[in-house]
Design a protein around this motif. Structure first.
Motif, mmCIF file in Angstrom:
data_model
loop_
_atom_site.group_PDB
_atom_site.id
_atom_site.type_symbol
_atom_site.label_atom_id
_atom_site.label_comp_id
_atom_site.label_asym_id
_atom_site.label_seq_id
_atom_site.Cartn_x
_atom_site.Cartn_y
_atom_site.Cartn_z
ATOM 1 N N THR A 380 0.296 0.057 5.143
ATOM 2 C CA THR A 380 1.296 -0.046 4.085
ATOM 3 C C THR A 380 2.627 0.515 4.574
ATOM 4 O O THR A 380 3.692 -0.085 4.368
ATOM 5 C CB THR A 380 0.840 0.737 2.835
ATOM 6 N N THR A 384 6.154 -1.579 4.923
ATOM 7 C CA THR A 384 7.339 -1.226 4.137
ATOM 8 C C THR A 384 8.490 -0.809 5.047
ATOM 9 O O THR A 384 9.659 -1.074 4.736
ATOM 10 C CB THR A 384 7.026 -0.094 3.128
ATOM 11 N N THR A 389 7.744 -5.461 0.530
ATOM 12 C CA THR A 389 7.352 -4.801 -0.715
ATOM 13 C C THR A 389 5.854 -4.983 -0.859
ATOM 14 O O THR A 389 5.373 -6.120 -0.915
ATOM 15 C CB THR A 389 8.076 -5.415 -1.928
ATOM 16 N N THR A 391 2.086 -4.200 -2.624
ATOM 17 C CA THR A 391 1.164 -3.714 -3.653
ATOM 18 C C THR A 391 -0.188 -3.543 -2.982
ATOM 19 O O THR A 391 -0.761 -4.524 -2.483
ATOM 20 C CB THR A 391 1.051 -4.704 -4.824
ATOM 21 N N TRP A 400 -7.476 6.612 -2.439
ATOM 22 C CA TRP A 400 -6.265 6.320 -3.214
ATOM 23 C C TRP A 400 -5.397 7.585 -3.337
ATOM 24 O O TRP A 400 -4.168 7.521 -3.182
ATOM 25 C CB TRP A 400 -6.653 5.792 -4.582
ATOM 26 N N LEU A 404 -1.476 8.390 -2.034
ATOM 27 C CA LEU A 404 -0.365 8.962 -2.798
ATOM 28 C C LEU A 404 0.269 10.131 -2.046
ATOM 29 O O LEU A 404 1.491 10.321 -2.073
ATOM 30 C CB LEU A 404 -0.853 9.419 -4.176
ATOM 31 N N LYS A 407 2.396 8.572 0.640
ATOM 32 C CA LYS A 407 3.615 7.997 0.073
ATOM 33 C C LYS A 407 4.645 9.083 -0.218
ATOM 34 O O LYS A 407 5.842 8.932 0.068
ATOM 35 C CB LYS A 407 3.285 7.221 -1.202
ATOM 36 N N THR A 416 3.466 0.320 -3.708
ATOM 37 C CA THR A 416 2.812 0.654 -4.966
ATOM 38 C C THR A 416 1.311 0.694 -4.701
ATOM 39 O O THR A 416 0.740 -0.298 -4.234
ATOM 40 C CB THR A 416 3.102 -0.394 -6.057
ATOM 41 N N LEU A 418 -2.319 0.956 -6.288
ATOM 42 C CA LEU A 418 -3.063 0.792 -7.528
ATOM 43 C C LEU A 418 -4.515 1.206 -7.302
ATOM 44 O O LEU A 418 -5.127 0.808 -6.297
ATOM 45 C CB LEU A 418 -3.018 -0.654 -8.009
#
Length: 569
Positions: A380, A384, A389, A391, A400, A404, A407, A416, A418
């Motif tokens: 990811t 980016t 972009t 998801t 997950w 975060l 990020k 993003t 999810l």
């Protein structure tokens, strides 16, 4: 979505001959649907209609003619001998738990089926039905029933069945959701009276004699085969859906079990037994989700959001620093995250596979990307940084949360993350994207064909990195404990016949950082089948980085582009 019957019968060849045991008012392979089925039940159609005439939940119109009425003894004995060995499938939905002698039941299946025939079972999962408080069945109990040639249930089984039956929310069967209002169905006095009635009458009383979860059922089959008591072995099982799980059995269990060394069979049994404990944890977690106050009692329970292998403190006394975030998941990281000391070793934040996909795609700048299974956000981050972009959907809660952290640490405004299952997301016709990346995902799927087809439907360009099954490499390196060498053959909706090989995670499940599939097994495809399915879905492809010597099994990259783009949806 396929129906319950379609899922259970998917492996039965079209036009195959079926013997269904106890279809009652809900046949799996109804004659009315065109199946060449013979049925065995405890009474005639007229008897079944009378039995359920006053039950508003039963559509008696679905009850079909009963071909053979069984009132005791071997099921195979009521079927004419000229039909023995002629059936392609032996189907039983919510039956095996009732049979007094399960080994004899499996023997009847062997008598009735062709050598390549399949046993198709829908089995109540004791975690999600009125058997909730009952212990799991052991091999010793099955051996005892068979040695006694049991034809009716014991007084003890009758008592336990009635004494410990419970319902949740007024129902004796439920699913994967918080439990509220557990209550007994009967009183202990009623159970005592049934105990006395069985003793006095010596008649047949219908109860659940055996109780299973998917892993516990596999333990039984492995041990029975090793003890030369049955030749059936698990081809595959499903995770519980609602109050049940599905299982498909095939012959070859004795040879497979005999081929294992003493050390290997012990490791197999231990791995499965550990898995039953993890399955039991799911039962406990749903209880605590409905009654969280139990955690505060003197039970020594960890909060349900934390795996039992990890003790996470509620408070820390560390000096505040960005790198502390990595310490929350100490020894669970797979990736070497820039700026976060103490993370893993894998170079996923500077991965040549992403660079190769970028070259094939013509650059990531301005591209909308859907990423499935980001793990810890390494790919990811790379996408980016190159202008995409992204998801990214991750179903492993702890992975997950690590995404975060990454990020926040690396400042990824184009990402993003999810939390959730990407399979229903793909099935719901999501917005079109320019590129979909699935790296390290396909080989964790229990239904890889359906996943591949769903992947191909979401974008005109796809990137895939996956392990695949190569018998010469896989079996030599990993042996029969890790992989089942006998394939399950499946015909895709495009008419292609592919081979699926069961892979078992074994001890990997014990690692706190495990980030594989949500089931204890997955199905691997051959390289040619992966490419064939992609081609059948209308794509041309290029491959890269074919690694036969990858330590975890042969692997390769695929970039595929649709021949005729779908355009905007």
């Amino acid at each position: 979505m396929p129906t319950r019957s379609e899922i259970l019968m998917a492996s039965v060849p079209p036009g195959g001959r079926v013997i269904e045991i106890g279809p009652s008012f809900s046949p799996i392979a109804p004659k009315a649907a065109g199946w060449d089925t013979r049925s065995v039940d405890h009474t005639s159609r007229a008897g079944l209609v009378a039995k359920y005439a006053n039950d508003p939940s039963v559509d008696v119109g679905r009850i079909e003619d009963v071909d053979y009425v069984w009132s005791g003894g071997l099921i195979s004995d009521v079927v004419p001998s000229e039909l023995h060995g002629t059936f392609d499938a032996f189907v039983a939905s919510h039956v095996i738990e009732h049979t007094p002698d399960l080994i004899a039941f499996l023997d009847s299946a062997a008598t009735l089926l062709k050598p390549e025939g399949t046993v198709v079972l829908a089995v109540p999962d004791k975690r999600y039905c009125f058997d909730y408080f009952q212990p799991l069945t052991t091999t010793g109990q099955l051996l005892e029933a068979h040695a006694e040639q049991r034809t009716r249930h014991s007084r003890r089984l009758a008592f336990d069945h009635m004494a410990y039956a419970v319902e949740s929310g007024g129902s004796g069967a439920w699913g994967q959701h918080p439990l509220h209002g557990l209550r007994f169905v009967h009183s202990v006095e009623q159970a005592r009276d049934l105990f006395g009635s069985v003793q006095a009458q010596h008649g047949y009383v219908d109860v659940h004699a055996w109780r299973f979860t998917p892993a516990s059922f596999e333990v039984l089959l492995v041990e029975l085969a090793r003890l030369d008591q049955t030749d059936w072995c698990i081809e595959r099982t499903t995770e519980a859906e609602g109050c049940e799980f599905f299982a498909w059995l095939r012959r070859g269990g004795k040879a497979a079990a005999a081929a294992l060394s003493p050390e290997a069979i012990q490791a197999r049994r231990m791995g499965l037994l550990k898995r039953t404990l993890l399955e039991a944890r799911a039962q406990i977690d749903w209880l605590l989700a409905g009654e969280p106050e139990l955690v505060t009692g003197p039970l020594g329970l960890l909060p349900t959001a934390q795996p039992a292998t990890t003790e996470m403190p509620r408070f820390v006394d560390w000096f505040p620093a960005p790198e502390n975030a990595a310490r929350v998941f100490d020894k669970e990281w797979s990736s070497a995250v820039p700026g976060l000391p103490g993370t893993g070793q894998a170079g996923l934040f500077e991965d040549g596979r992403v660079i190769w996909f970028e070259k094939q795609l013509g650059g990531f700048t301005g591209k909308r990307v859907l990423e499935l299974g980001p793990l810890e956000g390494g790919h990811t981050y790379m996408m980016t940084q190159r202008g995409a972009t992204v998801t990214a959907i991750e179903s492993n809660m702890r992975s997950w949360m690590r995404c975060l952290i990454v990020k926040d640490t690396l400042n990824m405004p184009g990402a993003t993350f999810l939390l959730g299952d990407f399979l229903p997301y793909l099935a719901a016709a999501p917005p079109a994207v320019d590129f979909v990346l699935a790296s390290g995902v396909l080989y964790h799927m229990t239904e890889p064909v359906e996943f591949l087809r769903a992947l191909c439907a979401v974008s005109d360009t796809i990137g895939l990195w996956t392990h695949y099954y190569d018998a010469a490499v896989v079996l030599d390196r990993h042996g029969p404990d890790k992989f089942d060498a006998t394939p399950h053959k499946l015909t895709t909706p495009r008419g292609r016949t592919v081979q699926l090989y069961e892979q078992r995670y074994l001890q990997a499940l014990d690692w706190g950082g495990f980030c594989g599939g949500s089931a204890p097994t997955s199905s691997w495809l051959r390289r040619e089948d992966v490419l064939g399915i992609i081609e059948d879905e209308g794509f041309i492809y290029e491959t890269f980085l074919d690694q036969l010597d990858h330590p975890n099994g042969p692997a390769f990259c695929v970039f595929a582009r649709r021949r005729q783009p779908l355009g905007q949806r």
